[in-house]
Design a protein around this motif. Structure first.
Motif, PDB file in Angstrom:
ATOM      1  N   PHE A 112      22.562  -7.825  31.745  1.00  0.00           N
ATOM      2  CA  PHE A 112      23.257  -6.928  30.812  1.00  0.00           C
ATOM      3  C   PHE A 112      23.323  -5.521  31.386  1.00  0.00           C
ATOM      4  CE2 PHE A 112      22.314  -3.534  27.731  1.00  0.00           C
ATOM      5  CZ  PHE A 112      23.552  -3.440  27.126  1.00  0.00           C
ATOM      6  N   TRP A 113      22.193  -5.018  31.864  1.00  0.00           N
ATOM      7  CA  TRP A 113      22.147  -3.646  32.354  1.00  0.00           C
ATOM      8  C   TRP A 113      23.040  -3.468  33.592  1.00  0.00           C
ATOM      9  CZ3 TRP A 113      21.441   0.597  30.123  1.00  0.00           C
ATOM     10  CH2 TRP A 113      21.224   1.774  30.841  1.00  0.00           C
ATOM     11  N   GLU A 114      23.036  -4.458  34.479  1.00  0.00           N
ATOM     12  CA  GLU A 114      23.880  -4.381  35.679  1.00  0.00           C
ATOM     13  C   GLU A 114      25.358  -4.303  35.314  1.00  0.00           C
ATOM     14  OE1 GLU A 114      23.023  -7.719  38.177  1.00  0.00           O
ATOM     15  OE2 GLU A 114      20.915  -7.135  38.413  1.00  0.00           O
ATOM     16  N   VAL A 115      25.823  -5.216  34.466  1.00  0.00           N
ATOM     17  CA  VAL A 115      27.249  -5.222  34.131  1.00  0.00           C
ATOM     18  C   VAL A 115      27.610  -4.039  33.237  1.00  0.00           C
ATOM     19  CG1 VAL A 115      27.559  -7.694  34.500  1.00  0.00           C
ATOM     20  CG2 VAL A 115      26.986  -6.873  32.223  1.00  0.00           C
ATOM     21  N   PHE A 116      26.648  -3.538  32.466  1.00  0.00           N
ATOM     22  CA  PHE A 116      26.884  -2.349  31.653  1.00  0.00           C
ATOM     23  C   PHE A 116      27.092  -1.129  32.543  1.00  0.00           C
ATOM     24  CE2 PHE A 116      25.271   1.400  29.369  1.00  0.00           C
ATOM     25  CZ  PHE A 116      26.138   1.392  28.286  1.00  0.00           C
ATOM     26  N   SER A 131      29.362  -6.661  29.255  1.00  0.00           N
ATOM     27  CA  SER A 131      27.967  -6.374  28.906  1.00  0.00           C
ATOM     28  C   SER A 131      27.645  -6.687  27.449  1.00  0.00           C
ATOM     29  CB  SER A 131      27.647  -4.915  29.209  1.00  0.00           C
ATOM     30  OG  SER A 131      28.508  -4.052  28.498  1.00  0.00           O
ATOM     31  N   TRP A 132      28.572  -6.437  26.559  1.00  0.00           N
ATOM     32  CA  TRP A 132      28.265  -6.617  25.137  1.00  0.00           C
ATOM     33  C   TRP A 132      28.218  -8.079  24.719  1.00  0.00           C
ATOM     34  CZ3 TRP A 132      25.707  -2.875  23.454  1.00  0.00           C
ATOM     35  CH2 TRP A 132      25.932  -1.594  23.950  1.00  0.00           C
ATOM     36  N   SER A 133      28.664  -8.971  25.575  1.00  0.00           N
ATOM     37  CA  SER A 133      28.462 -10.385  25.270  1.00  0.00           C
ATOM     38  C   SER A 133      27.065 -10.836  25.708  1.00  0.00           C
ATOM     39  CB  SER A 133      29.532 -11.248  25.942  1.00  0.00           C
ATOM     40  OG  SER A 133      29.413 -11.203  27.343  1.00  0.00           O
ATOM     41  N   TRP A 134      26.403 -10.037  26.557  1.00  0.00           N
ATOM     42  CA  TRP A 134      25.064 -10.371  27.039  1.00  0.00           C
ATOM     43  C   TRP A 134      23.955  -9.674  26.271  1.00  0.00           C
ATOM     44  CZ3 TRP A 134      23.246 -13.641  30.768  1.00  0.00           C
ATOM     45  CH2 TRP A 134      24.211 -14.320  31.511  1.00  0.00           C
ATOM     46  N   VAL A 135      24.246  -8.648  25.526  1.00  0.00           N
ATOM     47  CA  VAL A 135      23.199  -7.828  24.916  1.00  0.00           C
ATOM     48  C   VAL A 135      22.348  -8.615  23.915  1.00  0.00           C
ATOM     49  CG1 VAL A 135      24.595  -6.893  23.019  1.00  0.00           C
ATOM     50  CG2 VAL A 135      22.713  -5.538  23.968  1.00  0.00           C
TER      51      VAL A 135
END
Length: 176
Positions: A112-116, A131-135
């Protein structure tokens, strides 16, 4: 005390998962009505529901469901063992499960942090931030991991062991 403190975020997460479920049902029903009666579908509905709402509605309520006993128990081996050994086996299983889900949640949090930070988007009709699909995954699995650890080191009643024992098999007061 720790149990009580963990119940609040578990309940909030379960409510978030419930809101996501209702939103997915409303959007899908609205899409079907618009598609078949007015020939005007919601073109963004499938992506939003699949990659955002369903992920959240699956992982967010996991800790609450686990605490309330809403999980599948395979108890054949434990039911054949003496109560003390069965309790130890159940505790060990919860510790191993907590380590697994904690690691999985940590890795999902890193992703999440990487793609964010990169600002990754899934391009289409709408540019969806990845990212918001992984949070939801690190939040839900983190809570589940904490709940499993708390149950593993908590009172024996938290193991849900007596739930599947017959009345004649339930341990006496001193056996727990």
């Amino acid at each position: 005390m720790l149990d009580r403190a963990l119940r609040v975020p578990e309940l909030i997460a379960a409510c978030v998962g419930g809101v996501f479920m209702v939103a997915a049902m409303v959007l899908t029903s609205t899409d079907a009505i618009l598609r078949y009666f007015f020939n005007a579908p919601l073109t963004w509905n499938a992506y939003l529901t699949t990659y955002y709402l369903m992920v959240g509605m699956f992982v967010m309520p996991m800790a609450w469901g686990y605490r309330t006993g809403g999980y599948i128990r395979i108890v054949f081996l434990a039911s054949l063992l003496p109560h003390g050994m069965a309790f130890s086996l159940l505790r060990l299983g919860k510790i191993i499960g907590a380590a697994y889900f904690g690691t999985l949640g940590w890795l999902a949090g890193e992703h999440f942090w990487e793609v964010f930070q990169r600002g990754d988007v899934e391009m289409g009709l709408i540019d969806w931030p990845v990212s918001w699909s992984w949070v939801w995954i690190p939040i839900g699995l983190g809570l589940l991991s904490l709940r499993m650890l708390l149950m593993a080191f908590g009172p024996s009643e938290d193991l849900h062991y007596a739930d599947w024992l017959g009345e004649k098999d339930k341990p006496q007061e001193g056996e727990l």
